[in-house]
Motif scaffolding. Structure first.
Motif, PDB file in Angstrom:
ATOM      1  N   LYS A 170     -92.806  26.013 123.207  1.00 26.55           N
ATOM      2  CA  LYS A 170     -93.579  25.298 122.194  1.00 26.55           C
ATOM      3  C   LYS A 170     -94.174  24.042 122.843  1.00 26.55           C
ATOM      4  O   LYS A 170     -93.592  23.492 123.786  1.00 26.55           O
ATOM      5  N   ARG A 171     -95.298  23.604 122.329  1.00 24.87           N
ATOM      6  CA  ARG A 171     -95.929  22.393 122.847  1.00 24.87           C
ATOM      7  C   ARG A 171     -94.918  21.240 122.820  1.00 24.87           C
ATOM      8  O   ARG A 171     -94.214  21.041 121.841  1.00 24.87           O
ATOM      9  N   GLY A 172     -94.863  20.503 123.927  1.00 24.27           N
ATOM     10  CA  GLY A 172     -93.940  19.366 124.016  1.00 24.27           C
ATOM     11  C   GLY A 172     -92.602  19.718 124.655  1.00 24.27           C
ATOM     12  O   GLY A 172     -91.809  18.835 124.951  1.00 24.27           O
ATOM     13  N   PHE A 173     -92.334  21.007 124.863  1.00 22.58           N
ATOM     14  CA  PHE A 173     -91.100  21.446 125.515  1.00 22.58           C
ATOM     15  C   PHE A 173     -91.469  21.883 126.933  1.00 22.58           C
ATOM     16  O   PHE A 173     -92.143  22.883 127.121  1.00 22.58           O
ATOM     17  N   LYS A 218     -93.306  30.107 131.478  1.00 23.42           N
ATOM     18  CA  LYS A 218     -92.504  30.943 130.579  1.00 23.42           C
ATOM     19  C   LYS A 218     -91.111  31.095 131.149  1.00 23.42           C
ATOM     20  O   LYS A 218     -90.909  30.991 132.356  1.00 23.42           O
ATOM     21  N   LEU A 219     -90.161  31.348 130.260  1.00 24.66           N
ATOM     22  CA  LEU A 219     -88.788  31.628 130.662  1.00 24.66           C
ATOM     23  C   LEU A 219     -88.603  33.136 130.652  1.00 24.66           C
ATOM     24  O   LEU A 219     -88.994  33.805 129.693  1.00 24.66           O
ATOM     25  N   TYR A 220     -88.007  33.655 131.706  1.00 29.74           N
ATOM     26  CA  TYR A 220     -87.689  35.076 131.780  1.00 29.74           C
ATOM     27  C   TYR A 220     -86.172  35.214 131.813  1.00 29.74           C
ATOM     28  O   TYR A 220     -85.488  34.415 132.464  1.00 29.74           O
ATOM     29  N   LYS A 259     -85.627  32.892 114.426  1.00 25.57           N
ATOM     30  CA  LYS A 259     -86.542  33.511 113.460  1.00 25.57           C
ATOM     31  C   LYS A 259     -87.982  33.509 113.996  1.00 25.57           C
ATOM     32  O   LYS A 259     -88.695  34.508 113.891  1.00 25.57           O
ATOM     33  N   GLU A 260     -88.393  32.389 114.581  1.00 23.80           N
ATOM     34  CA  GLU A 260     -89.740  32.297 115.145  1.00 23.80           C
ATOM     35  C   GLU A 260     -89.906  33.239 116.339  1.00 23.80           C
ATOM     36  O   GLU A 260     -90.947  33.887 116.482  1.00 23.80           O
ATOM     37  N   ARG A 261     -88.879  33.318 117.185  1.00 24.74           N
ATOM     38  CA  ARG A 261     -88.943  34.222 118.340  1.00 24.74           C
ATOM     39  C   ARG A 261     -89.032  35.669 117.876  1.00 24.74           C
ATOM     40  O   ARG A 261     -89.755  36.482 118.447  1.00 24.74           O
ATOM     41  N   GLN A 262     -88.317  36.006 116.808  1.00 25.68           N
ATOM     42  CA  GLN A 262     -88.355  37.364 116.259  1.00 25.68           C
ATOM     43  C   GLN A 262     -89.758  37.694 115.744  1.00 25.68           C
ATOM     44  O   GLN A 262     -90.278  38.778 115.997  1.00 25.68           O
ATOM     45  N   THR A 313     -86.821  26.124 124.455  1.00 26.05           N
ATOM     46  CA  THR A 313     -88.209  26.542 124.195  1.00 26.05           C
ATOM     47  C   THR A 313     -88.836  25.888 122.965  1.00 26.05           C
ATOM     48  O   THR A 313     -90.050  25.863 122.827  1.00 26.05           O
ATOM     49  N   GLY A 314     -87.988  25.417 122.055  1.00 24.10           N
ATOM     50  CA  GLY A 314     -88.505  24.817 120.822  1.00 24.10           C
ATOM     51  C   GLY A 314     -88.664  25.813 119.691  1.00 24.10           C
ATOM     52  O   GLY A 314     -88.983  25.436 118.563  1.00 24.10           O
TER      53      GLY A 314
END
Length: 102
Positions: free
Chosen positions: A7-10, A53-55, A89-92, A84-85
């Motif tokens: 997310k922006r800022g992270f 990105k994180l893998y 729920k948002e990742r889903q 990631t911020g």
């Protein structure tokens, strides 16, 4: 393998990644640019940053108690949210959108 956006800022930095691995999982070892973690039901979690990105690749032990499994999932979700911020729920939601596009 899973891919997580930030997310922006992270900031996707190795320093933040190391700090949060220690905070949530206790310890890690490093091979080249890959961080390797063992925690609860996770036999091996391989984490690395690339292209902002994180893998993550993981091997889990299905033969653990329900209590250990729940604790592992909660800890992993808190780690990802703080890094990631994005909440679980948002990742889903983002994952569903990607699947629908394909």
């Amino acid at each position: 393998m899973r891919e997580y956006k930030f997310k922006r800022g992270f900031k996707p930095t190795n320093e933040r990644l190391e700090e949060l691995i220690v905070k949530h999982f206790g310890e890690f070892r490093k091979e080249d640019d890959v961080y390797i973690v063992k925690f609860g039901a996770i036999e091996e979690l391989r984490l690395w940053l690339k292209d902002k990105k994180l893998y993550a690749e993981s091997k889990t032990n299905p033969n653990v108690s329900e209590e250990v499994a729940v604790k592992t999932i909660k800890t992993y979700n808190r780690f990802l949210e703080e890094l990631t911020g994005y909440t679980a729920k948002e990742r889903q939601k983002m994952l569903k959108k990607e699947v629908e596009r394909d």
